[in-house]
Structure formats: structure tokens, C-alpha cells
Design an enzyme around this catalytic site. Sequence first.
Site, mmCIF file in Angstrom:
data_model
loop_
_atom_site.group_PDB
_atom_site.id
_atom_site.type_symbol
_atom_site.label_atom_id
_atom_site.label_comp_id
_atom_site.label_asym_id
_atom_site.label_seq_id
_atom_site.Cartn_x
_atom_site.Cartn_y
_atom_site.Cartn_z
ATOM 1 N N CYS A 1 0.314 82.108 -54.751
ATOM 2 C CA CYS A 1 1.623 81.463 -54.599
ATOM 3 C C CYS A 1 2.710 82.365 -55.197
ATOM 4 O O CYS A 1 2.631 82.732 -56.377
ATOM 5 C CB CYS A 1 1.625 80.101 -55.289
ATOM 6 N N GLN B 1 -6.456 80.892 -34.300
ATOM 7 C CA GLN B 1 -5.629 79.682 -34.189
ATOM 8 C C GLN B 1 -4.757 79.685 -32.936
ATOM 9 O O GLN B 1 -4.331 78.646 -32.467
ATOM 10 C CB GLN B 1 -4.767 79.508 -35.449
ATOM 11 N N ASP C 1 -10.057 87.500 -33.849
ATOM 12 C CA ASP C 1 -8.978 87.485 -34.837
ATOM 13 C C ASP C 1 -7.851 86.571 -34.355
ATOM 14 O O ASP C 1 -7.675 86.372 -33.158
ATOM 15 C CB ASP C 1 -8.448 88.904 -35.066
ATOM 16 N N GLU C 2 -7.088 86.017 -35.284
ATOM 17 C CA GLU C 2 -5.980 85.100 -34.981
ATOM 18 C C GLU C 2 -6.448 83.961 -34.065
ATOM 19 O O GLU C 2 -5.790 83.607 -33.088
ATOM 20 C CB GLU C 2 -4.812 85.853 -34.339
ATOM 21 N N CYS D 1 1.564 77.364 -53.048
ATOM 22 C CA CYS D 1 0.511 76.406 -53.382
ATOM 23 C C CYS D 1 0.952 74.989 -53.008
ATOM 24 O O CYS D 1 2.088 74.757 -52.620
ATOM 25 C CB CYS D 1 0.172 76.493 -54.870
ATOM 26 N N PHE E 1 -1.464 86.449 -45.753
ATOM 27 C CA PHE E 1 -1.577 87.289 -46.951
ATOM 28 C C PHE E 1 -2.779 86.907 -47.827
ATOM 29 O O PHE E 1 -2.832 87.237 -48.996
ATOM 30 C CB PHE E 1 -0.292 87.241 -47.801
HETATM 31 ZN ZN ZN Z 1 2.995 77.394 -56.604
#
Ligand code: ZN
Length: 197
Positions: free
Chosen positions: A151, A97, A94-95, A183, A25
Site C-alpha cells: 500500500c 481478467q 497473462d492478463e 490496502c 504492481f
Molecule cells: Zn494502506
Amino acid sequence: MFLERISQSPVQRRGCIEVICGSMFSGKTEELIRRMKRAQFAKQRVEIFKPSIDTRYSESDVVSHDKNVITSTPVESSSTILLLAQDVDVVGVDEAQFFDPGIVEVCTELARRGIRVIVAGLDVDFMGRPFGPMPQLMAIAEDVYKAHAICVRCGSLAYVSHRLVDSDKRVLLGEKEEYEPICRECFNQLFPDNQLT
Ligand code: ZN
């Protein structure tokens, strides 16, 4: 905002590696699509590859969460990209990882051939550990851009995609109901004993 140096002349064509990373996100796929579309506007030939493991939405499109679409090719392993990336100016990954470690060599070889390589992927997994080949890709890249989600608990910049479902599997493809960006502070409160392993 990242501004690319696009050269129209094939004589001046220079390979390079750019990495766009961040939590879920954070808008990293949107940034990948933005750069790819700008390359298309500049009449460059572009091609996007993603690991075939990522079949959340569609077999052949890179689709970001806000439903931007650009056609892509799912591949089983990174070496396939070298075979398929013929006659292109810009290669998107893309992606990243989820790719095998060979993706580092593949990106290096593409850049050596004069191709601009734009790699997007999660920098860390759901426990904050560096994810797959991303650390190596970030190390060899000319340019690294860290995107940040917000967050959901406190509104600070998020750095990790916290998993809401109970699973130890590292590869769990995410949607909103399974992950939330949080976070470092909020992550530490949730996992006070977490050690990076
Ligand atoms: Zn936070």
C-alpha cells in the site's frame, strides 16, 4: 515460494491449472515469467497467450514492469488459444481478467489434454469487484497464489489497484501514473460508502 512438480516423462504428463493473481504492481507477471522460464530450463515447450487488448508495451511480448521479457502471442478470443496451443507442455495466460468467459472452458480443455496451464491476472478491479473470469479460474485451479503489492499510503499489504484518474471504464490499462496499490483500510477511508455490486 511455489515449487512445481515437473515431470520429464510424456507418459506421466498431467494437466493442471495454476492461478497467480493480485493487484497491479504485486509481481504476478514476474511470477508467471519465473515459472515459464523454469519450465523452459526443464526442456519443456512453453507458449504464452494474452488478450490482444493489452498492447501497453509490445504486440508480441509479455513484459512485466521490471522489463522481464518472454515472447507471447496476442489473441482476440480465448478459443484461439485451443487452436494455437499445439505441441506444448506449458501454456501461460497473462492478463486473464480481460478474456471472455470462454477462457474457463479453454483452460479446462488444455488441462484435460495434459497441459500445465498457468494463468495470471487481476483478481479484483479498481473498485474491489471480482474481475471477469478470474473467480471461476481460481475455483477450478489446483493451486492459487495471491501476490500482494505494498500500500503506497500506509505500507500494509495492498489488495486493490486504486484508480487515480476519473473514469468509470472498467478496462483502463494501467501504468504507475494511473493506479496505486492500496490496502483495504485505506480503500475504505477513500470510499466509505462503497458497496460491492
Ligand atoms: Zn494502506
